[in-house]
Scaffold this active site. Sequence first.
Site, PDB file in Angstrom:
ATOM      1  N   ASN A 191       0.859  -1.194   0.000  1.00 14.84           N
ATOM      2  CA  ASN A 191       0.000   0.000   0.000  1.00 14.84           C
ATOM      3  C   ASN A 191       0.891   1.239   0.000  1.00 14.84           C
ATOM      4  OD1 ASN A 191       0.495   0.905   2.877  1.00 14.84           O
ATOM      5  ND2 ASN A 191      -0.188  -1.197   3.210  1.00 14.84           N
TER       6      ASN A 191
ATOM      7  N   ASP B 111      -4.356  -6.621   5.037  1.00 15.76           N
ATOM      8  CA  ASP B 111      -5.514  -7.318   5.601  1.00 15.76           C
ATOM      9  C   ASP B 111      -5.579  -8.770   5.127  1.00 15.76           C
ATOM     10  OD1 ASP B 111      -6.547  -5.084   7.028  1.00 15.76           O
ATOM     11  OD2 ASP B 111      -7.137  -4.231   5.102  1.00 15.76           O
TER      12      ASP B 111
ATOM     13  N   LYS C 187       8.716 -16.886 -10.103  1.00 19.24           N
ATOM     14  CA  LYS C 187       7.821 -15.961 -10.810  1.00 19.24           C
ATOM     15  C   LYS C 187       6.853 -16.753 -11.682  1.00 19.24           C
ATOM     16  CE  LYS C 187       7.620 -12.249 -14.120  1.00 19.24           C
ATOM     17  NZ  LYS C 187       8.253 -11.571 -15.237  1.00 19.24           N
TER      18      LYS C 187
ATOM     19  N   PRO D  73      -3.891 -11.795  10.612  1.00 17.15           N
ATOM     20  CA  PRO D  73      -4.440 -11.490  11.944  1.00 17.15           C
ATOM     21  C   PRO D  73      -4.327 -10.006  12.247  1.00 17.15           C
ATOM     22  CG  PRO D  73      -2.463 -12.876  12.092  1.00 17.15           C
ATOM     23  CD  PRO D  73      -2.753 -12.688  10.638  1.00 17.15           C
ATOM     24  N   ASP D  74      -5.224  -9.512  13.070  1.00 16.90           N
ATOM     25  CA  ASP D  74      -5.171  -8.100  13.460  1.00 16.90           C
ATOM     26  C   ASP D  74      -4.081  -7.945  14.529  1.00 16.90           C
ATOM     27  OD1 ASP D  74      -5.664  -5.572  14.696  1.00 16.90           O
ATOM     28  OD2 ASP D  74      -7.622  -5.581  13.715  1.00 16.90           O
TER      29      ASP D  74
ATOM     30  N   PHE E  18      -4.247   3.392  15.058  1.00 20.95           N
ATOM     31  CA  PHE E  18      -4.593   4.373  14.024  1.00 20.95           C
ATOM     32  C   PHE E  18      -5.727   3.794  13.194  1.00 20.95           C
ATOM     33  CE2 PHE E  18      -1.310   7.704  14.033  1.00 20.95           C
ATOM     34  CZ  PHE E  18      -0.492   7.202  15.030  1.00 20.95           C
TER      35      PHE E  18
ATOM     36  N   LYS F 255     -14.204   0.679  15.179  1.00 22.67           N
ATOM     37  CA  LYS F 255     -12.851   0.096  15.177  1.00 22.67           C
ATOM     38  C   LYS F 255     -12.238   0.162  16.585  1.00 22.67           C
ATOM     39  CE  LYS F 255     -10.929   0.555  10.844  1.00 22.67           C
ATOM     40  NZ  LYS F 255     -10.100   1.204   9.812  1.00 22.67           N
TER      41      LYS F 255
ATOM     42  N   LYS G 258     -11.090  -3.171  18.514  1.00 23.56           N
ATOM     43  CA  LYS G 258      -9.667  -3.474  18.713  1.00 23.56           C
ATOM     44  C   LYS G 258      -9.267  -3.390  20.181  1.00 23.56           C
ATOM     45  CE  LYS G 258      -8.588  -2.436  14.020  1.00 23.56           C
ATOM     46  NZ  LYS G 258      -7.553  -3.008  13.168  1.00 23.56           N
TER      47      LYS G 258
END
Length: 431
Positions: free
Chosen positions: A222, A293, A303, A321-322, A340, A354, A358
């Site tokens: 990301n 995620d 490849k 996993p979180d 965050f 959230k 959490k």
Amino acid sequence: MRSDRQVVDPLSGRRVLVGISGSIAAVKLPLLVSALVQRGAQVRCLLTPSAARLVSAEALACLSRHPCHLDADQWSHQAARPLHVELAEWAELVLVAPLSATSLGRWVHGLGDSLLASTLLACEAPVLAAAAMNTAMWSAPAVRANWQTLCGWPEVLPLGPAAGLLACDRQGDGRMAEPELLLLALESLALWGCGRDWQGRRLLVSAGPTVEPLDGARCLTNPSTGRMGVLLAQAARLRGATVELVHGPLSLPASWLEGLSCRPVSTAAAMEQALAAAQPRADAVAMAAAVADHRRSSPPSHKLSKAALGPTLSAGWEAVPDLLAGLVQTRPQGQVILGFAAQSGDVLGQARDKWRRKGCDLLFANPIDQPEAGFGAGSNRGWLLGPGAQERPLGPAGKLAVAHQLLTALGALLRPPAPDPPAGAPPAADR
Ligand code: CTP
């Protein structure tokens, strides 16, 4: 490119006095002075005689848009007031870089026998002092003692030298903190001063993206640059904390990592492991990393061809996993945790959910689809959710300013530090 135009640079309009003493690192100062001017600071420079042999007063005058001061200018029958007093009273922020062993010694021992030395004695503004010298000089007992004294002064933010190759061809401690880090520390000085409320505390920070392999050549990641987490880590370090940073690949100046204990990782699994190892040592955790995620369950190490890749992308995935929720479960007693939330759309509604899910103490929710916030931006804004259903708007402000606000909120939840044991008490392990 995002616009951070509404956010005022903390260095803009500030009166910054730059004192340069005799170490070869002085050659890095002209470009730093130029960067300060470009950020809107008013800058005055002064050079010690040794520094004047290494860097030109003319260059500093041009780049600061003002005459550069030398020892010979200190006293003049045409000046109503001595130059060192004028400069000391003019300055809002002072940078002494590089700080040589000699200038350190003069300062700490109260000797005012030159322009820099007497200006520092006359100065009541906060000072950022960046030492630089040969490794053996830095280790000399006299210099160690002087530096220790300086580190105890409330109006000084000391930045010890980094290790590396020195101009004397020696490898070791002695390199002045890099100019990007000095700019960051000056900005911190402008925002927060020299307060060391995190002294004696240990903070664990995660930052940056994770990278999950799809095959031997491709990955899922990301756009996180790691900026918010690394600035939080540096701000805490400048406020006295010992900081461990677990980070994915960063897109930031490498010098922003100086002074932090860094553990670079790539995948979420490696981040999870590194955080688990460091968590027991921490008084507080800030989970700023943009963790994946989902990941491929068993990515091939070779490849795949274009044709083979397509069909595999729709199968063989698992949830990551979180990590934040996991840290909340395993935290030692008293540890406080900041999470965050990167949100688009309804920031607060999703963030409330959230925060509950959490279980962290504080959650900073920031929009990633608006100007002045999100991936790669210099600034941030959002809401800090915390105990007692507190929902405090923060920003828009530079990410360093937001980092300081988050640290203050996190620090307020820490247990008071353990008092020193009374003299003669048995060691902690025996009590
Ligand atoms: N986080 C985590 N482990 C994950 C995903 C996220 O520890 N696998 C942490 C982040 O570091 C951040 C917080 O959880 O502190 C929120 O991350 P965010 O990406 O905003 O939310 P997600 O939990 O991923 O949920 P969603 O993507 O649905 O918004």
